[in-house]
Design an enzyme around this catalytic site. Sequence first.
Site, PDB file in Angstrom:
ATOM      1  CB  CYS A 111      -0.995  -0.021   1.161  1.00  0.00           C
ATOM      2  SG  CYS A 111      -2.338   1.186   0.967  1.00  0.00           S
ATOM      3  CG  HIS A 212      -3.647  -3.365   3.427  1.00  0.00           C
ATOM      4  ND1 HIS A 212      -2.728  -2.885   4.335  1.00  0.00           N
ATOM      5  CD2 HIS A 212      -4.106  -2.282   2.742  1.00  0.00           C
ATOM      6  CE1 HIS A 212      -2.637  -1.566   4.221  1.00  0.00           C
ATOM      7  NE2 HIS A 212      -3.463  -1.172   3.270  1.00  0.00           N
ATOM      8  CD  GLU A 214      -1.610  -5.796   5.918  1.00  0.00           C
ATOM      9  OE1 GLU A 214      -2.208  -4.727   6.149  1.00  0.00           O
ATOM     10  OE2 GLU A 214      -1.114  -6.062   4.803  1.00  0.00           O
TER      11      GLU A 214
END
Length: 242
Positions: A111, A212, A214
Amino acid sequence: MRPIIGITSYAQPAKWGAWELPAALVPLYYVESVEQAGGRALVIPPSEEAVEETLDVLDGIVFSGGIDIDPTLYGADRHPATDPAQAHRDAGELALLEAALERDLPTLAICRGFQLLNILRGGDLVQHLPDEVGHEGHRETLGVFSEHPVDIKEGTRLESILGSRHGSVRSSHHQGTGRVGEGLVETAYAEDGSLEAFEDPSKQFVLGVLWHPEMEEDDKRLFEALVEEARIYRKRSTLSRA
């Protein structure tokens, strides 16, 4: 021994218990993703000091998300929707990223990190993507991740990791890519045609994604790829010092 993976951190006020103080912090999802992938996470506060010493202890690095980058760094005036600048974080992370690339340290840019990599390579940003694509599907609500699929180009490193179509990525960005930086190869797009990923094929492992990963609980393939490349980097570095 687990590879040591650095994670760049936010620098902003935070509140816990009765305290509200300036903090260097990172969402725990980054740490958990690195450790689930077999690495050991090391959180890095933003600073222009001791960059080389920091990189000396790392086998790989994640540039995390966060606040918008100062548009003066890519020669633009500030859009009304762009966050106030954090000069300290911008300068520290740019110095760290430039030095990491010089070492060919395995790098995953997420990002804001994706945007930082583009700027370092001479690219620029679209400061408010809804102005270009006509919708807010990449960040519908502040503080809530949006979901959308991405199409990944065949023959890219990213495609070898994730396949040609990756559904329901989680994103929270209102900025996108304008001019793509030197040496970066476009690798994935959202359905509206906006760029979602790129990579540098001249490096051991340099991938940038605008979403994202994660936050994807059951899919840590990008982090697993980073950790595997970090093992290779550590072995190579150990041999070169022998």
